[in-house]
Scaffold this active site. Structure first.
Site, mmCIF file in Angstrom:
data_model
loop_
_atom_site.group_PDB
_atom_site.id
_atom_site.type_symbol
_atom_site.label_atom_id
_atom_site.label_comp_id
_atom_site.label_asym_id
_atom_site.label_seq_id
_atom_site.Cartn_x
_atom_site.Cartn_y
_atom_site.Cartn_z
ATOM 1 N N ALA A 113 -18.278 -1.253 2.123
ATOM 2 C CA ALA A 113 -18.085 0.035 2.780
ATOM 3 C C ALA A 113 -16.585 0.288 2.900
ATOM 4 C CB ALA A 113 -18.713 -0.026 4.155
ATOM 5 N N SER A 114 -16.127 1.374 2.342
ATOM 6 C CA SER A 114 -14.720 1.754 2.478
ATOM 7 C C SER A 114 -14.640 3.244 2.213
ATOM 8 C CB SER A 114 -13.858 1.001 1.459
ATOM 9 O OG SER A 114 -14.033 1.583 0.187
ATOM 10 N N ARG A 115 -13.443 3.783 2.286
ATOM 11 C CA ARG A 115 -13.363 5.233 2.055
ATOM 12 C C ARG A 115 -13.699 5.563 0.597
ATOM 13 N NH1 ARG A 115 -7.032 7.054 1.540
ATOM 14 N NH2 ARG A 115 -6.547 5.629 -0.139
ATOM 15 N N LYS A 159 -11.891 -0.020 -15.272
ATOM 16 C CA LYS A 159 -12.398 -1.252 -14.673
ATOM 17 C C LYS A 159 -12.822 -2.251 -15.748
ATOM 18 C CE LYS A 159 -11.971 -0.794 -10.245
ATOM 19 N NZ LYS A 159 -10.844 -1.519 -9.638
ATOM 20 N N TYR A 183 -12.987 5.774 -14.383
ATOM 21 C CA TYR A 183 -13.004 4.575 -13.550
ATOM 22 C C TYR A 183 -13.667 3.408 -14.299
ATOM 23 C CZ TYR A 183 -14.015 1.946 -9.198
ATOM 24 O OH TYR A 183 -14.101 1.008 -8.222
ATOM 25 N N ASN A 217 -5.841 -5.065 -6.381
ATOM 26 C CA ASN A 217 -6.934 -4.431 -5.651
ATOM 27 C C ASN A 217 -6.755 -2.926 -5.469
ATOM 28 O OD1 ASN A 217 -9.098 -4.433 -3.370
ATOM 29 N ND2 ASN A 217 -7.237 -3.656 -2.383
ATOM 30 N N ASP A 271 0.852 -1.197 0.000
ATOM 31 C CA ASP A 271 0.000 0.000 0.000
ATOM 32 C C ASP A 271 0.881 1.238 0.000
ATOM 33 O OD1 ASP A 271 -3.279 0.270 0.862
ATOM 34 O OD2 ASP A 271 -2.072 2.080 0.650
HETATM 35 P P1 NAD Z 1 -9.778 1.790 -0.239
HETATM 36 O O1 NAD Z 1 -9.529 3.203 -0.642
HETATM 37 O O2 NAD Z 1 -10.255 1.532 1.135
HETATM 38 O O3 NAD Z 1 -8.491 0.929 -0.499
HETATM 39 C C1 NAD Z 1 -7.694 1.088 -1.621
HETATM 40 C C2 NAD Z 1 -6.260 1.053 -1.174
HETATM 41 O O4 NAD Z 1 -5.422 1.150 -2.345
HETATM 42 C C3 NAD Z 1 -5.894 2.243 -0.282
HETATM 43 O O5 NAD Z 1 -5.368 1.802 0.951
HETATM 44 C C4 NAD Z 1 -4.846 2.995 -1.092
HETATM 45 O O6 NAD Z 1 -3.836 3.598 -0.285
HETATM 46 C C5 NAD Z 1 -4.287 1.933 -2.003
HETATM 47 N N1 NAD Z 1 -3.709 2.503 -3.202
HETATM 48 C C6 NAD Z 1 -4.228 3.493 -3.985
HETATM 49 N N2 NAD Z 1 -3.385 3.762 -4.995
HETATM 50 C C7 NAD Z 1 -2.321 2.945 -4.849
HETATM 51 C C8 NAD Z 1 -1.139 2.758 -5.597
HETATM 52 N N3 NAD Z 1 -0.897 3.494 -6.683
HETATM 53 N N4 NAD Z 1 -0.268 1.813 -5.192
HETATM 54 C C9 NAD Z 1 -0.496 1.063 -4.077
HETATM 55 N N5 NAD Z 1 -1.605 1.234 -3.329
HETATM 56 C C10 NAD Z 1 -2.514 2.143 -3.710
HETATM 57 O O7 NAD Z 1 -10.822 1.201 -1.306
HETATM 58 P P2 NAD Z 1 -11.605 -0.184 -1.415
HETATM 59 O O8 NAD Z 1 -13.048 0.144 -1.484
HETATM 60 O O9 NAD Z 1 -11.121 -1.168 -0.448
HETATM 61 O O10 NAD Z 1 -11.224 -0.616 -2.903
HETATM 62 C C11 NAD Z 1 -10.462 -1.738 -3.246
HETATM 63 C C12 NAD Z 1 -10.683 -2.057 -4.719
HETATM 64 O O11 NAD Z 1 -12.033 -2.450 -4.929
HETATM 65 C C13 NAD Z 1 -10.439 -0.881 -5.658
HETATM 66 O O12 NAD Z 1 -9.835 -1.354 -6.840
HETATM 67 C C14 NAD Z 1 -11.818 -0.395 -5.975
HETATM 68 O O13 NAD Z 1 -11.893 0.288 -7.200
HETATM 69 C C15 NAD Z 1 -12.589 -1.688 -5.990
HETATM 70 N N6 NAD Z 1 -14.010 -1.540 -5.779
HETATM 71 C C16 NAD Z 1 -14.487 -1.232 -4.570
HETATM 72 C C17 NAD Z 1 -15.871 -1.127 -4.421
HETATM 73 C C18 NAD Z 1 -16.463 -0.871 -3.068
HETATM 74 O O14 NAD Z 1 -17.690 -0.935 -2.957
HETATM 75 N N7 NAD Z 1 -15.669 -0.586 -2.062
HETATM 76 C C19 NAD Z 1 -16.737 -1.290 -5.504
HETATM 77 C C20 NAD Z 1 -16.204 -1.614 -6.722
HETATM 78 C C21 NAD Z 1 -14.839 -1.751 -6.847
#
Ligand code: NAD
Length: 909
Positions: A687-689, A658, A654, A589, A526
């Site tokens: 749920a996430s940021r 994706k 995005y 991810n 990360d």
């Molecule tokens: P998140 O923001 O909580 O976690 C993403 C993490 O990726 C963060 O900790 C961030 O620091 C890290 N990151 C960002 N850019 C980076 C880089 N260049 N190199 C290394 N690390 C990096 O988000 P999340 O919701 O846990 O998302 C995880 C994945 O799931 C993402 O690809 C997101 O697009 C996908 N996603 C999430 C949801 C959702 O409902 N949460 C829905 C669809 C897709």
């Protein structure tokens, strides 16, 4: 600065499925069905307020020098002793220095917040340095009443002090009213309660806002500045309404935990506060209020120090360690609400000699043994002679605390003959790491969970209750460390090396923890940047996850490289090779968001998002796949999104990135096939940021990343033979997404190119997905185009359908399954609203042994049932039990809920 310096939580592992209360007692009190969703926490037979308080306090004291505590306050209305200081028992169990002030706070649900204010003010005055404040409750309720449904058991604790403050104390405001919504007379077992509506309207809805607004005025703040709002209220709707009336944003309100554990009395504001702290970031303002004959409101501001706090079990950990039971009789027995014959052995004298208890206080309550000063051998109990045969020193023993020393099962027995509330009694020899062993009872486990060598930890539990003299006895018992038992059926990852990108938070963090828990060696990558990918990043996100994995006994290494560059991708894979010697699993991810409508989408925002998601996956997958190809084994998971699969306003960058990942997977699955490399793609909802402001608050609460991890864990496992799959996953729902190709039609021939008018005139046939199929690769697609199906194959089948039942057919069939005899005197109209392609409106009118079923909306429906077409078909075919459909939210019932129970009586389903 003074404030909260640490926190901890404990919720008993046992959860009672509320439906089991209804199933046992619904015949008597049908109205309890209205609050029968989810589960409530319940103490095991050997747990009570004090054992829970000790457990929460131990969680809170992780990484804390407990000898610096000079105060301990315990809040509860269910203390086992009316005149023996309960806080003193907790202090003895924690083996604290005796130079401290201890006190019990009781007699009101707001006792916890009162104790916390008192502690904060003593620290502020400079009189005390560090005070531990614990709150715990396990309230008794009569059977088949709402309180039995609403309440739960639990505890939480804070330390307050002036150094290493994680949440700075800004001030408090209290109001005291002798408002008697309920009370418990002294010597009484159960609460007596007054009318519910009055409690809601004149109590919660007035008194909480009075204190909250009083505090905001006092601090010259407004509600918009409050990021998290914590107050208890077991009426779910009113809980939300109070926040709305206060003007708070819905997402600021911390859930009242009804579905997951129920209301835990004086501990509840504390427990909700620990949940708030766990999800807060530096700078957040948290307002916590405790209600009960008035209200105390306190304001805190989270500091940077919170990121330094050593990982603890906390609220999330407590929630995840659970065993749900639906044995209502067990609940009654554990609560001593039914009398069972315990046999003559149970009549053995149980009197406690308090002289012995005093002499052996440290040993019994604090689990303190000895360690030889000469040879260093620990032993339990402490004796005059060292047990080491090569030493045998006399009077050489110093105190040695065993409570936190990891241990393993050396021998064990399941004994059906000895007296036990929860037979068989399980006990045996426990061997401590570093030396020392003892005979101990095992608890919070089944006999089949125990095996020699199983890691256990020691917990302070109730040994028994001397009912005649009103004395609760306590001692330490061994509890299996959660998740340590090896189940032969469990998907294991021993010897596997996994890379999880973006694993410092959100989904990636949960994947990393789960894989490590199952034996994988994990590279936690990360960058630690901002949500939009800006900033230089920070190591703390990855470091914290690595620390959490190590704390649970797993193996992990942190990596802070950027997936968006080829060097970053290479370095991430190199970390895996250098530390663990390989790469078997890669979870792409990492992600960021930069939302804007397309015309405002400047190139830098377009490129930044493509760089992390699409290029990022390329940069890490390429070097990882080189290693996997050489080994002939690999599992890769891509992360797409509903935004890409279906579109989402404002997310063109995005969505493109994706969907690009789906294309990447489609071809990689072919290239990886020969080398046993399986590649799949998930579209999570969690749920996430990333989703905190794009997801409706209701959904946000329900969608823990933990619901996504099971699919990812399976796809990462050796068992997985899928490749090229796309799966939607979240909140307990799983489905596959596929690109289907219609059968199409053939027009024209080599001499006659079809005209646009022919396209127009045949659009329905071109558009039709009847008989559509999934194609393995581009060649198959071209083949399908040049060799379209024979004319007869494109014809609809004679029956016009697949033979699967449809919703209309089920309603038609219901008429036949009507049990006229059961409908004597019944007068009810059910309205069914079925959503989805096969859905529509139907009603069933039942009047004294007659039944009319028709499509459409009835004017006088008494009870409405809403569900999706597929769920309805599952329910009617018996695959989905009606109760489960209701509790999982798949079936929503409106109007007269209780009438819905007639359906199962009136029809053969
Ligand atoms: P998140 O923001 O909580 O976690 C993403 C993490 O990726 C963060 O900790 C961030 O620091 C890290 N990151 C960002 N850019 C980076 C880089 N260049 N190199 C290394 N690390 C990096 O988000 P999340 O919701 O846990 O998302 C995880 C994945 O799931 C993402 O690809 C997101 O697009 C996908 N996603 C999430 C949801 C959702 O409902 N949460 C829905 C669809 C897709």
């Amino acid at each position: 600065m003074i404030g909260i310096t640490s926190y901890g939580a404990y919720v008993p592992r046992l959860r009672l499925d509320r439906m089991s209360i209804f199933q046992a007692m619904g015949w008597f009190a049908p109205a309890i069905m209205m609050v029968a969703q989810g589960e409530r926490s319940m103490c095991n037979w050997d747990e009570d307020t004090l054992t829970m308080a000790v457990a929460a306090a131990r969680d809170c004291l992780k990484g804390f020098d407990k000898q610096t505590l000079d105060g301990l306050y315990l809040a509860s209305t269910t203390l086992p002793f009316a005149d023996r200081q309960n806080a003193g028992v907790v202090a003895a169990a924690l083996n604290l220095d005796s130079r401290l002030i201890t006190s019990d706070f009781s007699a009101s649900q707001k006792a916890g917040s009162t104790a916390l204010i008192t502690a904060l003010e003593s620290v502020k005055s400079g009189e005390r340095r560090n005070i531990l404040v614990a709150a715990a409750d396990s309230r008794e309720t009569k059977t088949a009443y709402f309180y039995e449904m609403w309440f739960g058991d639990g505890a939480a604790a804070f330390t307050v002090g002036a150094s290493n403050v994680i949440a700075a104390y800004k001030g408090s405001y209290s109001v005291s009213h002798d408002f008697v919504d309920h009370y418990r007379g002294s010597q009484k077992q159960f609460d007596y309660m007054w009318e519910e509506r009055w409690t809601r309207d004149a109590g919660y809805a007035k008194i909480i806002p009075e204190a909250v607004n009083g505090l905001l005025d006092k601090l010259d703040m407004n509600i918009a500045q409050v990021d998290k709002l914590v107050y208890p209220c077991f009426f779910k709707g009113d809980h939300r309404k109070i926040a709305k009336n206060l003007g708070a944003a819905p997402e600021a309100l911390v859930d009242n935990m009804h579905e997951v554990c129920g209301e835990t009395g004086t501990a509840h504001p504390f427990l909700m506060m620990t949940a708030a702290l766990e999800s807060s970031k530096p700078g957040d303002h948290i307002l916590m209020a405790g209600f009960g004959q008035g209200c105390n409101a306190l304001m805190f501001e989270v500091t940077d120090q919170i990121t330094e706090l050593q990982p603890r079990n906390g609220f999330d950990g407590a929630m995840n360690n659970k065993l749900t039971i639906n044995n209502y009789q067990k609940w009654l027995k554990f609560r001593d609400l039914i009398k069972t014959e315990m046999g003559i052995r149970a009549e053995a004298p149980t009197q406690t000699a308090t002289t012995v208890l005093w002499r052996k206080n440290k040993m019994i309550l604090g689990l303190v043994g000895g360690q030889c000063k000469d040879c260093g051998t620990p032993q339990f109990p402490k004796m005059n002679i060292c047990v080491n045969p090569e030493c045998g020193a006399v009077n050489s023993q110093e105190d040695y605390e065993f409570a936190d020393v990891p241990a393993k099962v050396k021998t064990f027995t399941g004994d059906l003959l000895s007296v036990s509330v929860d037979p068989p009694a399980i006990y045996g020899m426990v061997q401590f790491d570093g030396g020392g062993r003892m005979m101990a009872d095992f608890t919070d486990c089944r006999l089949e969970d125990i095996q020699v060598g199983l890691p256990v930890h020691m917990e302070f539990k109730r040994k028994g209750v001397d009912k005649e003299r009103g004395f609760s006895n306590y001692f330490w018992k061994a509890v299996p460390v959660p998740g340590q038992k090896t189940d032969p059926n469990q998907l294991g990852f021993d010897g596997r090396v996994a890379i999880v990108t973006g694993a410092g938070a959100g989904l990636g963090r949960v994947y990393a923890l789960e894989l490590a828990r199952r034996g994988a060696q994990v590279v936690v990558n990360d960058l630690g940047g901002a949500r939009d990918g800006s900033g230089t990043g920070s190591a703390s996100a990855a470091d914290q996850v690595v620390a959490a994995i190590k704390a649970q006994g797993g193996q992990a290494v942190a990596n802070y490289d950027n997936v968006a560059t080829p060097e970053g991708g290479q370095a991430i894979v190199q970390t895996a090779l250098d530390t663990f010697g390989g790469v078997d699993i890669l979870i792409n991810n990492a992600g960021i968001l930069r939302d804007k409508s397309f015309l405002k989408m400047e190139p830098e925002n377009w490129q930044a998002v493509l760089a992390v998601h699409l290029n990022g996956a390329y940069h890490v997958t390429r070097p990882a796949m080189t290693v996997m190809k050489a080994k002939g084994y690999g599992r890769i998971i891509m992360t797409t999104s509903a935004a890409g699969l279906y579109g989402n306003f404002g997310q063109t960058n995005y969505s493109a990135a994706k969907m690009g990942l789906v294309g990447l997977m489609n071809t990689l699955k072919l290239e990886g096939q020969k080398y046993n490399i399986k590649i799949n793609t998930i579209a999570p909802i969690a749920a996430s940021r990333l989703t905190e402001d794009v997801m409706p608050p209701d959904l946000f609460e329900k969608s823990k990343p933990e619901f996504v991890a099971p699919l990812v864990t399976y796809l990462a496992s050796e068992t997985c033979q899928e490749s090229g799959g796309i799966f939607n996953v979240g909140m307990g729902y799983f489905n596959r997404v596929a690109i289907h190709t219609g059968r199409g039609i053939q027009m024209g021939d080599p001499e006659n190119i079809p005209s646009p008018e022919m396209v127009r005139d045949n659009l329905d046939a071109i558009n039709s997905l009847d008989g559509a199929t999934e194609l393995a690769d581009a060649n198959a697609a071209i083949f399908a185009l040049i060799a379209p199906p024979a004319e007869s194959e494109t014809e609809p089948s004679a029956g016009g359908g697949s033979g699967e039942p449809d919703v209309g057919a089920v309603f038609a069939g219901m008429q036949k399954s009507f049990k006229a005899d059961a409908a004597e005197g019944v007068d009810v109209v059910f309205q069914f609203s079925i959503s989805g392609a096969g859905g529509g409106e139907w009603y069933c009118e039942i009047k004294d042994k007659t039944c009319t079923i028709a499509s459409g909306v009835h004017d006088n429906a008494v009870c409405t049932l809403k569900m999706a077409d597929s769920d309805f078909l599952d329910m009617m075919s018996g695959k989905l039990p009606a109760m489960q459909a209701y509790t999982s939210g798949k079936l929503q019932i409106g109007g007269d809920i209780l009438k819905s129970q007639l359906i199962e009586q009136l029809f053969t389903i």
